[in-house]
Design a protein around this motif. Sequence first.
Motif, PDB file in Angstrom:
ATOM      1  N   ASP A 231      29.632  33.382  48.129  1.00  0.00           N
ATOM      2  CA  ASP A 231      29.282  33.403  46.708  1.00  0.00           C
ATOM      3  C   ASP A 231      30.581  33.569  45.925  1.00  0.00           C
ATOM      4  O   ASP A 231      31.096  34.682  45.798  1.00  0.00           O
ATOM      5  CB  ASP A 231      28.314  34.546  46.420  1.00  0.00           C
ATOM      6  N   PRO A 232      31.139  32.486  45.396  1.00  0.00           N
ATOM      7  CA  PRO A 232      32.438  32.585  44.739  1.00  0.00           C
ATOM      8  C   PRO A 232      32.428  33.467  43.494  1.00  0.00           C
ATOM      9  O   PRO A 232      33.430  34.110  43.189  1.00  0.00           O
ATOM     10  CB  PRO A 232      32.782  31.140  44.386  1.00  0.00           C
ATOM     11  N   MET A 233      31.322  33.543  42.787  1.00  0.00           N
ATOM     12  CA  MET A 233      31.281  34.396  41.592  1.00  0.00           C
ATOM     13  C   MET A 233      31.331  35.873  41.974  1.00  0.00           C
ATOM     14  O   MET A 233      31.981  36.663  41.304  1.00  0.00           O
ATOM     15  CB  MET A 233      30.028  34.110  40.759  1.00  0.00           C
ATOM     16  N   ARG A 234      30.650  36.234  43.054  1.00  0.00           N
ATOM     17  CA  ARG A 234      30.697  37.627  43.516  1.00  0.00           C
ATOM     18  C   ARG A 234      32.125  37.976  43.951  1.00  0.00           C
ATOM     19  O   ARG A 234      32.639  39.029  43.624  1.00  0.00           O
ATOM     20  CB  ARG A 234      29.729  37.843  44.668  1.00  0.00           C
ATOM     21  N   GLU A 235      32.749  37.059  44.701  1.00  0.00           N
ATOM     22  CA  GLU A 235      34.121  37.286  45.138  1.00  0.00           C
ATOM     23  C   GLU A 235      35.071  37.367  43.945  1.00  0.00           C
ATOM     24  O   GLU A 235      35.990  38.175  43.930  1.00  0.00           O
ATOM     25  CB  GLU A 235      34.567  36.192  46.103  1.00  0.00           C
ATOM     26  N   PHE A 236      34.847  36.518  42.939  1.00  0.00           N
ATOM     27  CA  PHE A 236      35.666  36.547  41.723  1.00  0.00           C
ATOM     28  C   PHE A 236      35.518  37.902  41.020  1.00  0.00           C
ATOM     29  O   PHE A 236      36.507  38.489  40.576  1.00  0.00           O
ATOM     30  CB  PHE A 236      35.258  35.415  40.783  1.00  0.00           C
ATOM     31  N   ASP A 237      34.294  38.402  40.922  1.00  0.00           N
ATOM     32  CA  ASP A 237      34.052  39.683  40.258  1.00  0.00           C
ATOM     33  C   ASP A 237      34.725  40.846  40.970  1.00  0.00           C
ATOM     34  O   ASP A 237      35.032  41.866  40.352  1.00  0.00           O
ATOM     35  CB  ASP A 237      32.553  39.956  40.145  1.00  0.00           C
ATOM     36  N   LEU A 238      34.990  40.707  42.267  1.00  0.00           N
ATOM     37  CA  LEU A 238      35.633  41.772  43.035  1.00  0.00           C
ATOM     38  C   LEU A 238      37.161  41.753  42.938  1.00  0.00           C
ATOM     39  O   LEU A 238      37.821  42.689  43.385  1.00  0.00           O
ATOM     40  CB  LEU A 238      35.211  41.687  44.505  1.00  0.00           C
TER      41      LEU A 238
ATOM     42  N   LEU B 175      44.305  39.899  38.296  1.00  0.00           N
ATOM     43  CA  LEU B 175      44.205  38.663  39.051  1.00  0.00           C
ATOM     44  C   LEU B 175      43.079  37.778  38.508  1.00  0.00           C
ATOM     45  O   LEU B 175      43.233  36.550  38.448  1.00  0.00           O
ATOM     46  CB  LEU B 175      43.971  38.981  40.527  1.00  0.00           C
ATOM     47  N   ARG B 176      41.995  38.380  38.073  1.00  0.00           N
ATOM     48  CA  ARG B 176      40.918  37.603  37.431  1.00  0.00           C
ATOM     49  C   ARG B 176      41.450  36.907  36.190  1.00  0.00           C
ATOM     50  O   ARG B 176      41.156  35.733  35.938  1.00  0.00           O
ATOM     51  CB  ARG B 176      39.745  38.503  37.051  1.00  0.00           C
ATOM     52  N   ALA B 177      42.235  37.622  35.401  1.00  0.00           N
ATOM     53  CA  ALA B 177      42.817  37.032  34.189  1.00  0.00           C
ATOM     54  C   ALA B 177      43.740  35.873  34.551  1.00  0.00           C
ATOM     55  O   ALA B 177      43.733  34.834  33.884  1.00  0.00           O
ATOM     56  CB  ALA B 177      43.570  38.097  33.395  1.00  0.00           C
ATOM     57  N   TRP B 178      44.529  36.028  35.606  1.00  0.00           N
ATOM     58  CA  TRP B 178      45.444  34.967  36.011  1.00  0.00           C
ATOM     59  C   TRP B 178      44.668  33.727  36.458  1.00  0.00           C
ATOM     60  O   TRP B 178      45.009  32.602  36.083  1.00  0.00           O
ATOM     61  CB  TRP B 178      46.366  35.451  37.134  1.00  0.00           C
ATOM     62  N   VAL B 179      43.619  33.925  37.249  1.00  0.00           N
ATOM     63  CA  VAL B 179      42.842  32.802  37.775  1.00  0.00           C
ATOM     64  C   VAL B 179      42.170  32.023  36.649  1.00  0.00           C
ATOM     65  O   VAL B 179      42.065  30.801  36.719  1.00  0.00           O
ATOM     66  CB  VAL B 179      41.787  33.292  38.802  1.00  0.00           C
TER      67      VAL B 179
ATOM     68  N   VAL C 287      43.348  33.276  46.520  1.00  0.00           N
ATOM     69  CA  VAL C 287      44.262  33.839  45.530  1.00  0.00           C
ATOM     70  C   VAL C 287      44.520  35.326  45.821  1.00  0.00           C
ATOM     71  O   VAL C 287      45.638  35.807  45.643  1.00  0.00           O
ATOM     72  CB  VAL C 287      43.758  33.607  44.089  1.00  0.00           C
ATOM     73  N   LEU C 288      43.514  36.036  46.310  1.00  0.00           N
ATOM     74  CA  LEU C 288      43.714  37.444  46.646  1.00  0.00           C
ATOM     75  C   LEU C 288      44.675  37.582  47.820  1.00  0.00           C
ATOM     76  O   LEU C 288      45.561  38.441  47.805  1.00  0.00           O
ATOM     77  CB  LEU C 288      42.377  38.119  46.962  1.00  0.00           C
TER      78      LEU C 288
END
Length: 85
Positions: free
Chosen positions: A18-25, A30-34, A46-47
């Motif tokens: 689930d890419p959204m769940r992984e993004f939220d973690l 790093l979220r801002a950069w992505v 990216v992590l």
Amino acid sequence: MGRNLGQTKLRKRRRREDPMREFDLLPPVLRAWVTQAALPWRPRSVLRAYNTALARTGDQTRALDELKHLEAAQLAKDSQLTSAV
């Protein structure tokens, strides 16, 4: 599957995670950069790249700079692939 990837020749694969769940973690920085990245980075990729760069540099800003350089190299590679067609 190419949906929002444009005319890139880079590999594309379907994921079962689930890419959204992984993004939220991801850490907030790093979220801002992505969200500003030119390429569609997978959260796990990216992590991993960020953690490697952070371990090498010891500085969050320099680690993000390394991510920018990785992305620029990937964009240059894609540019060469698309111009060869």
